[in-house]
Motif scaffolding. Structure first.
Motif, PDB file in Angstrom:
ATOM      1  N   ASP A  57       7.211 -15.707   0.393  1.00 17.46           N
ATOM      2  CA  ASP A  57       7.625 -16.836   1.223  1.00 17.46           C
ATOM      3  C   ASP A  57       6.915 -16.732   2.563  1.00 17.46           C
ATOM      4  O   ASP A  57       6.939 -15.683   3.215  1.00 17.46           O
ATOM      5  CB  ASP A  57       9.140 -16.832   1.442  1.00 17.46           C
ATOM      6  N   ARG A  59       6.611 -18.501   6.352  1.00 19.41           N
ATOM      7  CA  ARG A  59       7.379 -19.375   7.243  1.00 19.41           C
ATOM      8  C   ARG A  59       6.742 -19.374   8.628  1.00 19.41           C
ATOM      9  O   ARG A  59       6.436 -18.318   9.179  1.00 19.41           O
ATOM     10  CB  ARG A  59       8.815 -18.870   7.325  1.00 19.41           C
ATOM     11  N   GLU A  83      11.133 -25.224  12.438  1.00 18.01           N
ATOM     12  CA  GLU A  83      10.370 -24.609  11.361  1.00 18.01           C
ATOM     13  C   GLU A  83       9.220 -25.550  11.020  1.00 18.01           C
ATOM     14  O   GLU A  83       9.439 -26.697  10.643  1.00 18.01           O
ATOM     15  CB  GLU A  83      11.271 -24.391  10.148  1.00 18.01           C
ATOM     16  N   GLU A  86       7.187 -23.969   5.540  1.00 12.59           N
ATOM     17  CA  GLU A  86       7.902 -23.063   4.645  1.00 12.59           C
ATOM     18  C   GLU A  86       7.311 -23.258   3.260  1.00 12.59           C
ATOM     19  O   GLU A  86       7.444 -24.324   2.665  1.00 12.59           O
ATOM     20  CB  GLU A  86       9.401 -23.341   4.638  1.00 12.59           C
TER      21      GLU A  86
END
Length: 154
Positions: A57, A59, A83, A86
């Motif tokens: 992942d 981010r 954010e 992602e």
């Protein structure tokens, strides 16, 4: 397997503690579009773990933090977080981790070509993080997010 053992297994799956996961990578500074090589180690904490695969992942997060009465005549503190990216990259297919077994997975993923670089200024910053994750029933066991730097090619 007794009733209490089954309950412990169910709790581990729900809380994500069915496996311990660690992530290794060697890119101290990567650039947009680069291939990143990673190694994920997954170790069962006691019960069998059926997984849909190993994922990385990625981010990106930008933060603004302007203290009260600092610059720009701000009367109250302004703190915002957003954010920006992602993404999940699968580096290994589905597998089963036997009770108390450890497996090591190595793979690559390509950073998006439009990644904003890491930066840190007086009032704002953009940071990147990656983690290794075992996709499984319940809360996925993972390595926790680790810092990752992205810069522009020179």
């Amino acid at each position: 397997m007794g009733f209490l053992d089954k309950m412990k297994g169910a709790v581990a799956a729900i809380t994500g503690s069915a496996a311990k996961v660690s992530l290794e990578y060697h890119n101290v500074l990567a650039s947009p579009g680069d291939m990143v090589t990673v190694k994920v180690t997954a170790a069962s904490t006691g019960a069998e773990v059926t997984s849909k695969g190993i994922f990385i992942d990625l981010r990106g997060t930008e933060e603004i933090d302007i203290p009260a009465r600092s610059a720009m005549s701000v009367e109250e503190r302004v703190a915002l977080s957003n954010e920006t990216v992602e993404r999940a990259f699968q580096i290994a297919p589905a597998f089963t981790l036997a009770a108390n077994e450890t497996k090591v997975f190595e793979g690559n993923f390509q950073l998006p070509t439009n990644c904003q670089p890491s930066y840190s200024g007086r009032f704002c910053k953009h940071e990147w993080q990656i983690r290794g994750r075992v996709e499984a029933f319940g809360n996925d066991p993972d390595s926790g997010y680790l810092p990752f730097r992205i810069g522009l090619k020179t």
